[in-house]
Design a protein around this motif. Sequence first.
Motif, PDB file in Angstrom:
ATOM      1  N   THR A 237      16.660  -1.878  21.654  1.00  0.00           N
ATOM      2  CA  THR A 237      17.853  -2.145  22.467  1.00  0.00           C
ATOM      3  C   THR A 237      17.531  -3.162  23.546  1.00  0.00           C
ATOM      4  N   LEU A 238      16.421  -2.971  24.238  1.00  0.00           N
ATOM      5  CA  LEU A 238      16.021  -3.925  25.273  1.00  0.00           C
ATOM      6  C   LEU A 238      15.771  -5.305  24.679  1.00  0.00           C
TER       7      LEU A 238
ATOM      8  N   ASP B  31      29.702  -3.187  27.262  1.00  0.00           N
ATOM      9  CA  ASP B  31      29.521  -4.598  26.884  1.00  0.00           C
ATOM     10  C   ASP B  31      29.408  -5.525  28.092  1.00  0.00           C
TER      11      ASP B  31
ATOM     12  N   GLU C 115      25.680  -1.455  29.379  1.00  0.00           N
ATOM     13  CA  GLU C 115      25.477  -1.792  27.963  1.00  0.00           C
ATOM     14  C   GLU C 115      26.574  -1.159  27.110  1.00  0.00           C
TER      15      GLU C 115
ATOM     16  N   ALA D 119      26.183  -5.472  29.957  1.00  0.00           N
ATOM     17  CA  ALA D 119      24.776  -5.421  30.360  1.00  0.00           C
ATOM     18  C   ALA D 119      24.200  -6.823  30.541  1.00  0.00           C
TER      19      ALA D 119
ATOM     20  N   TRP E  26      22.204   0.320  33.912  1.00  0.00           N
ATOM     21  CA  TRP E  26      22.076  -0.659  32.830  1.00  0.00           C
ATOM     22  C   TRP E  26      22.653  -0.079  31.533  1.00  0.00           C
ATOM     23  N   LEU E  27      22.332   1.176  31.230  1.00  0.00           N
ATOM     24  CA  LEU E  27      22.855   1.809  30.016  1.00  0.00           C
ATOM     25  C   LEU E  27      24.373   1.914  30.055  1.00  0.00           C
TER      26      LEU E  27
ATOM     27  N   TYR F 238      18.610  -7.612  24.259  1.00  0.00           N
ATOM     28  CA  TYR F 238      19.100  -8.220  25.513  1.00  0.00           C
ATOM     29  C   TYR F 238      18.036  -9.063  26.199  1.00  0.00           C
TER      30      TYR F 238
ATOM     31  N   ALA G 271      16.441  -7.222  35.360  1.00  0.00           N
ATOM     32  CA  ALA G 271      17.580  -7.879  34.724  1.00  0.00           C
ATOM     33  C   ALA G 271      17.934  -9.160  35.461  1.00  0.00           C
TER      34      ALA G 271
ATOM     35  N   VAL H 253      15.390   4.202  27.103  1.00  0.00           N
ATOM     36  CA  VAL H 253      15.999   3.102  26.340  1.00  0.00           C
ATOM     37  C   VAL H 253      15.039   2.677  25.236  1.00  0.00           C
TER      38      VAL H 253
ATOM     39  N   PHE I  48      28.242  -8.768  34.927  1.00  0.00           N
ATOM     40  CA  PHE I  48      27.615  -7.521  35.333  1.00  0.00           C
ATOM     41  C   PHE I  48      27.876  -7.225  36.803  1.00  0.00           C
TER      42      PHE I  48
END
Length: 122
Positions: free
Chosen positions: A114-115, A92, A89, A94, A85-86, A118, A43, A110, A49
Amino acid sequence: MTRDQNVLGTELATCSEDPMTGYGRDGCCRHFPNDAGRHEICAVMTDEFLQYSKSRGNDLITPRPELEFPGLEAGDRWCLCIDRWLEAEAADAAPPVVLEATAEEALERVRLETLEAYAYGE
């Protein structure tokens, strides 16, 4: 020996060597069976974050020389735990994900879609 693959099914790219990241501190977000935290998502740190993680008890900002941890700032790439990370996410917060440097095994927890939502664009 097979090469590690990323979530796109190609060879796993290096996440970061400055700062040096990865459970094995080799710059890659590889899957290690003994890594309970599963540091498999590469990431790109954001201020949002980093503050979120700190508020949850995981301060990634403050340097910890005794652990050879330089502290992170926005823009740094870092191998994150899948669960953190989840959690971010869902809140809001992530950070963007470098798909080419995220371990294929992350797909066990995941969804690719979804990945991809992002995905970090350079």
